[in-house]
Design a protein around this motif. Structure first.
Motif, PDB file in Angstrom:
ATOM      1  N   ILE A   1      20.579  43.164  35.375  1.00 36.86           N
ATOM      2  CA  ILE A   1      21.057  42.404  35.046  1.00 36.86           C
ATOM      3  C   ILE A   1      21.454  40.913  34.768  1.00 36.86           C
ATOM      4  O   ILE A   1      22.041  40.577  33.220  1.00 36.86           O
ATOM      5  N   ALA A   2      20.393  39.962  35.254  1.00 36.98           N
ATOM      6  CA  ALA A   2      20.628  39.114  35.014  1.00 36.98           C
ATOM      7  C   ALA A   2      19.975  38.556  34.041  1.00 36.98           C
ATOM      8  O   ALA A   2      20.347  37.543  33.272  1.00 36.98           O
TER       9      ALA A   2
ATOM     10  N   GLN B   1      20.612  39.575  31.551  1.00 34.86           N
ATOM     11  CA  GLN B   1      22.161  39.888  30.419  1.00 34.86           C
ATOM     12  C   GLN B   1      22.706  39.073  30.124  1.00 34.86           C
ATOM     13  O   GLN B   1      23.754  39.217  29.821  1.00 34.86           O
ATOM     14  N   ARG B   2      22.655  37.639  31.175  1.00 38.49           N
ATOM     15  CA  ARG B   2      23.920  36.417  31.581  1.00 38.49           C
ATOM     16  C   ARG B   2      23.050  35.714  31.050  1.00 38.49           C
ATOM     17  O   ARG B   2      21.866  35.121  31.056  1.00 38.49           O
TER      18      ARG B   2
ATOM     19  N   THR C   1      18.776  33.373  29.732  1.00 37.99           N
ATOM     20  CA  THR C   1      17.993  33.717  28.528  1.00 37.99           C
ATOM     21  C   THR C   1      17.073  32.909  28.419  1.00 37.99           C
ATOM     22  O   THR C   1      16.729  32.133  28.553  1.00 37.99           O
TER      23      THR C   1
ATOM     24  N   ARG D   1      23.654  31.771  40.886  1.00 38.55           N
ATOM     25  CA  ARG D   1      23.659  32.351  39.107  1.00 38.55           C
ATOM     26  C   ARG D   1      23.462  33.685  39.597  1.00 38.55           C
ATOM     27  O   ARG D   1      23.692  34.973  39.628  1.00 38.55           O
TER      28      ARG D   1
ATOM     29  N   ASP E   1      25.831  35.218  42.065  1.00 34.34           N
ATOM     30  CA  ASP E   1      26.874  35.927  40.722  1.00 34.34           C
ATOM     31  C   ASP E   1      26.677  37.881  40.512  1.00 34.34           C
ATOM     32  O   ASP E   1      27.604  38.107  40.487  1.00 34.34           O
ATOM     33  N   VAL E   2      25.266  37.452  39.611  1.00 35.28           N
ATOM     34  CA  VAL E   2      24.776  38.615  40.000  1.00 35.28           C
ATOM     35  C   VAL E   2      25.006  39.850  40.866  1.00 35.28           C
ATOM     36  O   VAL E   2      25.622  40.948  40.546  1.00 35.28           O
TER      37      VAL E   2
ATOM     38  N   GLU F   1      28.553  41.134  41.120  1.00 34.33           N
ATOM     39  CA  GLU F   1      28.811  42.708  40.553  1.00 34.33           C
ATOM     40  C   GLU F   1      28.633  43.969  40.726  1.00 34.33           C
ATOM     41  O   GLU F   1      28.763  44.400  40.109  1.00 34.33           O
TER      42      GLU F   1
END
Length: 242
Positions: free
Chosen positions: A26-27, A29-30, A34, A176, A179-180, A183
């Motif tokens: 998932i990370a 894709q954030r 990148t 960060r 946050d993932v 989710e």
């Protein structure tokens, strides 16, 4: 080998690897990550994370299997498992040759107890100086240590585990990545239920085919209790989780 020394490890290694793969996927894709999480890292992090505590083979049974709170000296000895892990994995690489899988495993094993605020061990790295793989596994490892029963503590309820990890955002953990985690935290509860410590094998399949080549603050009492768990995930609680 790791499971043979630590009775609490049986389901732990499987679950930590699964959690880590979920976070990494998932990370990736954030925007915040990148270009930082390759498909290779996603493929290798689950089996590599399974070696994160391999250094516990070098810790005495009297400490590793102690049901009560560790003394300061015992805690320092337990923390040596990160150094022992690094030495073990480097020796394996010297025998078998370079491997992306073992390189990642070494990185995770040595640094997964570092903390975002620089208060971890063994090197007191802070922020992005901590390898990303180790930051990912730190969340996976702590969630599992909190949510699973141990000889020194009862299991925490899932919601309590989530509350603690949220509160440690920016302190113990990369905010960060927290946050993932938030989710997908409901998936962690499902994995914990599917792969209990009593299971000899976890049948949750990886989402990739593996390639081994190339509330924002805690009360003081809660802080003390959490620190006891997080020092290896290592401390030995004298009281059961509520």
């Amino acid at each position: 080998l790791a499971e043979s020394r630590d009775g609490d490890t049986q389901g732990h290694l499987d679950r930590v690897g699964i959690y880590a793969e979920k976070i990494a996927r998932i990370a990736s894709q954030r925007p915040a990550f990148t270009g930082q999480i390759s498909s290779g890292l996603i493929e290798r992090i689950r089996p590599s994370a399974a070696l994160h505590d391999i250094g516990k083979v070098g810790i005495e049974d009297s400490i590793l299997q102690k049901p009560g709170r560790l003394t300061d000296d015992e805690r320092r000895r337990m923390q040596a498992h990160t150094r022992i892990s690094g030495e073990c994995l480097l020796q394996i690489q010297q025998c078998l040759g370079d491997s992306n899988f073992l390189t990642l495993a070494h990185e995770i094993a040595v640094f997964h107890h570092e903390r975002w605020d620089g208060s971890g061990y063994p090197s007191k790295l802070a922020g992005e100086a901590i390898p990303l793989s180790a930051r990912i596994v730190a969340i996976a490892d702590v969630y599992d240590a909190l949510s699973a029963r141990r000889v020194y503590k009862d299991a925490y309820a899932h919601d309590r585990c989530v509350e603690i990890i949220r509160a440690e955002s920016g302190q113990h953990f990369d905010p960060r990545l927290v946050d993932v985690f938030l989710e997908i935290e409901s998936e962690f509860a499902e994995i914990a239920a599917c792969c209990p410590d009593t299971s000899t094998d976890c049948h949750i399949e990886s989402e990739t085919s593996l390639d081994f080549g190339d509330d924002d603050t805690l009360a003081e009492d809660d802080r003390s209790e959490l620190d006891a768990v997080l020092t290896d995930v290592d401390g030995r609680l004298e009281t059961s989780a509520g």
